[in-house]
Design an enzyme around this catalytic site. Structure first.
Site, PDB file in Angstrom:
ATOM      1  N   PRO A  73       0.816  -1.220   0.000  1.00 50.35           N
ATOM      2  CA  PRO A  73       0.000   0.000   0.000  1.00 50.35           C
ATOM      3  C   PRO A  73       0.854   1.277   0.000  1.00 50.35           C
ATOM      4  CG  PRO A  73      -0.481  -1.373   1.949  1.00 50.35           C
ATOM      5  CD  PRO A  73       0.526  -2.107   1.133  1.00 50.35           C
ATOM      6  N   GLU A 118       2.319  -7.976   8.810  1.00 47.76           N
ATOM      7  CA  GLU A 118       2.555  -6.529   8.934  1.00 47.76           C
ATOM      8  C   GLU A 118       3.423  -6.029   7.786  1.00 47.76           C
ATOM      9  OE1 GLU A 118       0.368  -5.863  11.105  1.00 47.76           O
ATOM     10  OE2 GLU A 118       0.526  -7.988  11.635  1.00 47.76           O
ATOM     11  N   ARG A 142      -2.931  -8.291 -20.763  1.00 46.00           N
ATOM     12  CA  ARG A 142      -3.799  -7.948 -21.888  1.00 46.00           C
ATOM     13  C   ARG A 142      -3.163  -6.925 -22.829  1.00 46.00           C
ATOM     14  NH1 ARG A 142      -6.552  -3.370 -21.417  1.00 46.00           N
ATOM     15  NH2 ARG A 142      -8.401  -3.962 -22.581  1.00 46.00           N
ATOM     16  N   ASP A 158      -8.876   1.641 -25.375  1.00 48.85           N
ATOM     17  CA  ASP A 158      -9.407   1.588 -24.020  1.00 48.85           C
ATOM     18  C   ASP A 158      -9.773   2.963 -23.501  1.00 48.85           C
ATOM     19  OD1 ASP A 158      -9.038  -1.082 -23.809  1.00 48.85           O
ATOM     20  OD2 ASP A 158      -7.160  -0.961 -22.694  1.00 48.85           O
TER      21      ASP A 158
HETATM   22  C1  JF5 Z   1       0.048  -6.116   1.800  1.00 48.42           C
HETATM   23  C2  JF5 Z   1       1.689  -5.814   3.961  1.00 48.42           C
HETATM   24  C3  JF5 Z   1       1.388  -5.881   1.605  1.00 48.42           C
HETATM   25  O1  JF5 Z   1      -2.517  -4.202   0.945  1.00 48.42           O
HETATM   26  C4  JF5 Z   1      -1.859  -4.243  -0.067  1.00 48.42           C
HETATM   27  C5  JF5 Z   1      -2.053  -3.279  -1.168  1.00 48.42           C
HETATM   28  C6  JF5 Z   1      -2.984  -2.229  -1.174  1.00 48.42           C
HETATM   29  N1  JF5 Z   1      -2.837  -1.602  -2.334  1.00 48.42           N
HETATM   30  N2  JF5 Z   1      -1.906  -2.178  -3.021  1.00 48.42           N
HETATM   31  C7  JF5 Z   1      -1.397  -3.209  -2.356  1.00 48.42           C
HETATM   32  O2  JF5 Z   1      -0.884  -5.193  -0.265  1.00 48.42           O
HETATM   33  C8  JF5 Z   1      -0.857  -6.276   0.652  1.00 48.42           C
HETATM   34  C9  JF5 Z   1      -0.489  -6.179   3.069  1.00 48.42           C
HETATM   35  C10 JF5 Z   1       0.344  -6.044   4.157  1.00 48.42           C
HETATM   36  C11 JF5 Z   1       2.231  -5.723   2.676  1.00 48.42           C
END
Ligand code: JF5
Length: 274
Positions: A93, A120, A158, A173
């Site tokens: 994220p 985490e 794609r 697109d």
């Molecule tokens: C993830 C630790 C990665 O939550 C996400 C994510 C959200 N938007 N893009 C990716 O990735 C999973 C969770 C916890 C690292």
């Protein structure tokens, strides 16, 4: 193109890769997708892949060794000069936001490696010394990187030439031209009394193209005005938007009349609800 995925949950990818376009892309050899079980690179007899965080606090952190070993395994046969060019992408994220532009950029590489984090997150040394990119698919938190990896796989695959039937398709697109799509209709011409717009049944190709372009613009103006900043528009198209802006101002004017210099209005009397 070849895409390698490192995950604690290889089963997660089974059915999505077995259906539709991604299935056919693999069968035709346009895309090779290889899923690697991170557990196979786990430490010791118990194949451990995570541990408690240094410094305390709850949760678990993914250890670096299994992830480094999995990527080393994936790239073992690749000559050094090529290896340096392969994006090693951590889904996170906190990463750079994934957009259609990033999808095109990734589709330009012959190989990609996607690493799915969990718990985490991963030990910081993976970000610092292994990952070349960190990518986020949006501002929300998932239980793991797998859904994000699937999104990227799908959007990138794609775009590989030959994966879609019509090689022109990806360039048409929505977003490719930075506008939202116009409405689409098919038969029946009238459903429950709701008619397909007359112009689409007229056979007048130029009028249809113009109608669609106006609908695209109108929809973008209403829902995603931010996209208009980057759009290449003709004088006529700008004049349509100017007209919609004027109509909107005309609608709002009576509501805003005289409010500009007024004191904030006094609170309304209590209506007696407890
Ligand atoms: C993830 C630790 C990665 O939550 C996400 C994510 C959200 N938007 N893009 C990716 O990735 C999973 C969770 C916890 C690292």
């Amino acid at each position: 193109m070849r895409i390698d995925v490192v995950t604690l949950f290889p089963e997660y990818f089974e059915s999505p890769l077995r259906v539709s376009i991604l299935k056919r892309a693999q069968e035709s050899g346009h895309v090779q997708i290889v899923i690697h079980n991170l557990r196979d690179f786990g430490i010791g007899r118990h194949r451990v892949t995570d541990d408690a965080p240094y410094g305390g606090g709850g949760g678990m952190v993914m250890r670096p060794e299994p992830i480094f070993d999995a990527v080393a395994h994936i790239l073992a046969e690749v000559p050094e000069a090529e290896r340096m060019q392969i994006p090693i992408i951590l889904l996170d994220p906190a990463g750079r936001r994934f957009t259609q532009e990033v999808a095109w950029e990734l589709a330009g590489h012959p190989r990609l490696v996607l690493i799915c984090g969990h718990y985490e997150g991963v030990d910081e040394r993976v970000r610092e010394h292994l990952a070349t990119d960190e990518i986020s698919i949006g501002d929300f938190v998932l239980t793991g990187g797998e859904p994000a990896a699937l999104v990227i796989l799908d959007a990138v695959a794609r775009l590989v030439p030959g994966v879609l039937g019509d090689p022109e398709a990806p360039r048409h697109d929505s977003f490719a031209g930075s506008l939202l799509e116009h409405p689409h209709y098919t038969r029946p011409a009238v459903y429950r009394g709701w008619e397909v717009p007359e112009v689409l049944r007229s056979g007048h190709h130029q009028a249809i193209a113009r109608w669609r372009r106006m609908q695209s613009l109108r929809r973008t103006w209403e829902r995603r005005p931010d996209l208009l900043l980057r759009a290449a528009l003709t004088e006529e198209e700008r004049s349509w938007i100017a007209r919609w802006e004027a109509e909107r101002r005309a609608l709002l004017a009576p509501l805003l009349e005289g409010t500009a210099h007024e004191e904030p209005s006094a609170p309304l009397p209590d209506e007696g609800r407890s």
